[in-house]
Design an enzyme around this catalytic site. Structure first.
Site, mmCIF file in Angstrom:
data_model
loop_
_atom_site.group_PDB
_atom_site.id
_atom_site.type_symbol
_atom_site.label_atom_id
_atom_site.label_comp_id
_atom_site.label_asym_id
_atom_site.label_seq_id
_atom_site.Cartn_x
_atom_site.Cartn_y
_atom_site.Cartn_z
ATOM 1 N N MET A 118 38.515 8.219 -16.080
ATOM 2 C CA MET A 118 39.438 7.089 -16.175
ATOM 3 C C MET A 118 38.697 5.898 -16.758
ATOM 4 O O MET A 118 37.683 5.452 -16.200
ATOM 5 C CB MET A 118 40.007 6.734 -14.794
ATOM 6 N N ALA A 119 39.195 5.396 -17.881
ATOM 7 C CA ALA A 119 38.552 4.269 -18.544
ATOM 8 C C ALA A 119 38.519 3.059 -17.619
ATOM 9 O O ALA A 119 39.522 2.696 -17.009
ATOM 10 C CB ALA A 119 39.295 3.922 -19.836
ATOM 11 N N GLN A 130 32.228 12.278 -21.420
ATOM 12 C CA GLN A 130 33.423 12.455 -22.246
ATOM 13 C C GLN A 130 33.314 11.634 -23.521
ATOM 14 O O GLN A 130 32.931 10.460 -23.494
ATOM 15 C CB GLN A 130 34.691 12.044 -21.501
ATOM 16 N N CYS A 180 44.060 10.872 -23.593
ATOM 17 C CA CYS A 180 44.327 9.457 -23.324
ATOM 18 C C CYS A 180 45.579 8.995 -24.065
ATOM 19 O O CYS A 180 45.680 9.174 -25.290
ATOM 20 C CB CYS A 180 43.133 8.605 -23.734
ATOM 21 N N GLY A 231 47.423 15.594 -12.618
ATOM 22 C CA GLY A 231 48.653 14.823 -12.653
ATOM 23 C C GLY A 231 49.364 14.780 -11.315
ATOM 24 O O GLY A 231 49.788 15.810 -10.794
ATOM 25 N N ARG A 251 44.161 8.742 -10.395
ATOM 26 C CA ARG A 251 44.634 7.480 -9.798
ATOM 27 C C ARG A 251 44.654 7.506 -8.272
ATOM 28 O O ARG A 251 44.429 6.479 -7.628
ATOM 29 C CB ARG A 251 46.027 7.152 -10.342
#
Length: 339
Positions: free
Chosen positions: A17-18, A70, A100, A201, A225
């Site tokens: 996750m950026a 990544q 992304c 997801g 998340r």
């Protein structure tokens, strides 16, 4: 779970996750039971490789192996160069970003935008796999748009290229993060290829983790998340998959201890100025839903030093302890509710 020659301790993986999965966060999730973690995406643009943000993202000092870096880009030659650079920098696995959905990434025809051009997808896969002598994995989506979900073709081409494992987010780029992740196509992919498949997801509870593994037949699950402000989710999922029992939510004292330790790692990693600012979003995630958290966060955002920030966090949690506050998960997290 096996990626190339690397045997992971379990099948629970931290999603890249950026702006989130920096070394302190990856280390913390592994401490709580994640078997593997993938770094934030790093550009294949050589001109940006040495800027401050890129150097932070490529810092693997002291990280628990295997180290996965990544890379993102749209030029096969540059992607191959980026893979070689990251391996020289300590990466033991290279992960290709084709998932992304962010506009600034897709506008450069990188990330999930690549799924519009399967020939380019194939060129990048071949170039990166042939460039390095470490396992190469791929993170992608069901397709670019809902009318053209091409994950079955992409997955077969990835296997042909020599990709060691495939992580699939159950949405298209068109979906972004709206609606619900869809798992049937992931199950079809698993049935049609022989490399490990990782389902991603909307996995936000132990029950949902079990459901997704059963519905997709995937070899592993990837959590993004749901781990923000809740790194112990890996402990909870691991325990449930092993025993069928739900662990109680951590008490407020443990949350306080984990958060303060996380802050200290962020301060040490980023320094005074950036450490204080990057920590704000993590504090917000840890405190979401707690008593008086909205007012606390608004005041916390105004703090400009790491010392003061840690102090106000400690004071807030001390108040919660005095009030007998307990961390409780919502029914949406705790119950399957029709899954």
């Amino acid at each position: 779970m096996q990626i190339g020659s690397y045997h992971l301790k379990n099948n629970l993986i931290v999603a890249p996750m950026a702006g989130v999965t920096d070394r302190p966060f990856r280390t913390l999730c592994k401490y709580f039971g994640a078997g593997h973690a993938v770094s934030e995406m790093m550009t294949s643009d050589q001109t940006l490789r040495m800027n401050k943000k890129s150097l932070y993202r490529a810092n693997f000092d002291g990280e628990i192996a295997p180290i996965s870096a990544q890379i993102a880009g749209s030029d096969p030659i540059k992607m191959a160069e980026a893979a070689r650079y990251q391996v020289a920098n300590g990466a033991q696995i290279v992960d290709i970003n084709m998932g992304c959905p962010a506009k600034k990434v897709c506008n450069k025809l990188a990330g999930s935008a690549l799924l519009q051009n399967e020939d380019l997808v194939a060129q990048i896969l071949d170039a990166v796999v042939n460039a390095v002598n470490v396992p190469v994995t791929l993170k992608t989506r069901l397709g670019f748009c809902n009318a053209e979900q091409n994950i079955l073709r992409v997955a077969k081409r990835a296997e042909q290229a020599g990709i060691a494992a495939l992580a699939i987010h159950g949405r298209t780029r068109e979906d972004m993060y709206t609606g619900s992740a869809r798992y049937p196509l992931i199950a079809q992919v698993k049935q049609q290829i022989n490399i490990p498949v990782i389902a991603n997801g909307d996995i936000d509870s132990p029950q949902k983790a079990k459901f997704v593994l059963e519905q997709t037949g995937a070899d592993a699950i990837m959590i993004g998340r749901a781990a923000q402000g809740r790194p112990w989710i890996f402990r909870e999922i691991g325990h449930f998959l092993a025993t069928g029992q739900i662990l109680p939510a951590p008490d407020i004292l443990e949350v306080k201890t984990v958060l303060l330790e996380h802050l200290n790692e962020l301060y040490e990693f980023y320094g005074e100025y950036s450490g204080c600012r990057i920590a704000r979003k993590h504090i917000a995630w840890y405190t979401k839903g707690l008593r008086g958290s909205n007012e606390f966060r608004q005041a916390m955002y105004q703090v400009e030093s790491t010392h003061k920030q840690a102090q106000v966090v400690s004071q807030y949690f001390d108040q919660l302890l005095e009030q007998g506050e307990r961390l409780q998960y919502s029914e949406a997290v705790n119950l399957l509710q029709g899954y």
